[in-house]
Design an enzyme around this catalytic site. Sequence first.
Site, PDB file in Angstrom:
ATOM      1  N   HIS A 152     -22.499  17.547  40.871  1.00 35.61           N
ATOM      2  CA  HIS A 152     -22.226  16.415  41.088  1.00 35.61           C
ATOM      3  C   HIS A 152     -22.477  16.030  42.348  1.00 35.61           C
ATOM      4  CE1 HIS A 152     -21.608  12.003  40.048  1.00 35.61           C
ATOM      5  NE2 HIS A 152     -20.835  12.049  41.011  1.00 35.61           N
ATOM      6  N   GLU A 153     -21.556  16.355  43.255  1.00 34.57           N
ATOM      7  CA  GLU A 153     -21.098  15.878  44.533  1.00 34.57           C
ATOM      8  C   GLU A 153     -22.434  16.284  45.454  1.00 34.57           C
ATOM      9  OE1 GLU A 153     -19.003  13.962  45.174  1.00 34.57           O
ATOM     10  OE2 GLU A 153     -17.881  14.256  43.626  1.00 34.57           O
ATOM     11  N   HIS A 210     -24.973  13.629  45.169  1.00 34.38           N
ATOM     12  CA  HIS A 210     -24.949  12.632  46.309  1.00 34.38           C
ATOM     13  C   HIS A 210     -25.450  13.169  47.383  1.00 34.38           C
ATOM     14  CE1 HIS A 210     -22.498   9.890  43.921  1.00 34.38           C
ATOM     15  NE2 HIS A 210     -21.550  10.830  43.676  1.00 34.38           N
TER      16      HIS A 210
END
Length: 235
Positions: free
Chosen positions: A103-104, A107
């Site tokens: 998920h990071e 980003h």
Amino acid sequence: MYGFYFFNFTYFWIMVPALIVTMIAQSRVNSTFAKYSRVRTMNQITGEEAAERVARFGGVNRIFIKRVAGNLTDNFDPRNDTISLSESVYSSVSISAVGVAAHEAGHAIQNAEGYFPNKIRAALVPVTNFGSHLSMPLIIIGLILPVQYDFIVYAGIILYSLVVLFQLVTLPVEFNASSRAIRALNDAGILYPDELEGAKKVLRAAAMTYLAASFTALLTLLRFVLIAGNRRGRR
């Protein structure tokens, strides 16, 4: 006098539901993360390795990954292209760790591609910080002062509206990062199909916390507006 305004009827039918939703969301993310933290990935890939592979798969050629203290303190800093992974994610080979790390990395991919909602969110950071620090003091001071100083209360409400706007803009950014993460974990063969389902559940639970934060911010704004309107009606 301002105590009356903060603990009137709006506190019970607006803030109590918001508190309950927040507690449910936090409980859900903690329990889901804990459940899949006990399930190791077949490829034995760590959170750090997953973050790097997802980022590379998404076309990010320059990324730094570091370990940070705490639990679920994971984040991506676009200012220095750094993914910070918490102690429970960085070196763990669990499905939860891989999902959160991916998920990071999502980003990081957004930042590299110039994802538009992400640009809006970044632009709102300075004004949101300003609004979050000044809104409550202005509202409280305005409620203490006589009614003719209501403009101070409304100035505080306007500043708090910036916080609400930031929360709402954050939603598509977070959902998109999770979508990118799941797609990369699948397409790059990092997780097997059944493991991917576990990662989806972890990220869905995490998404609930952002929904809860937006819900709480909106209800808080509504409460401030009602308090200000009720005060004006007491003239």
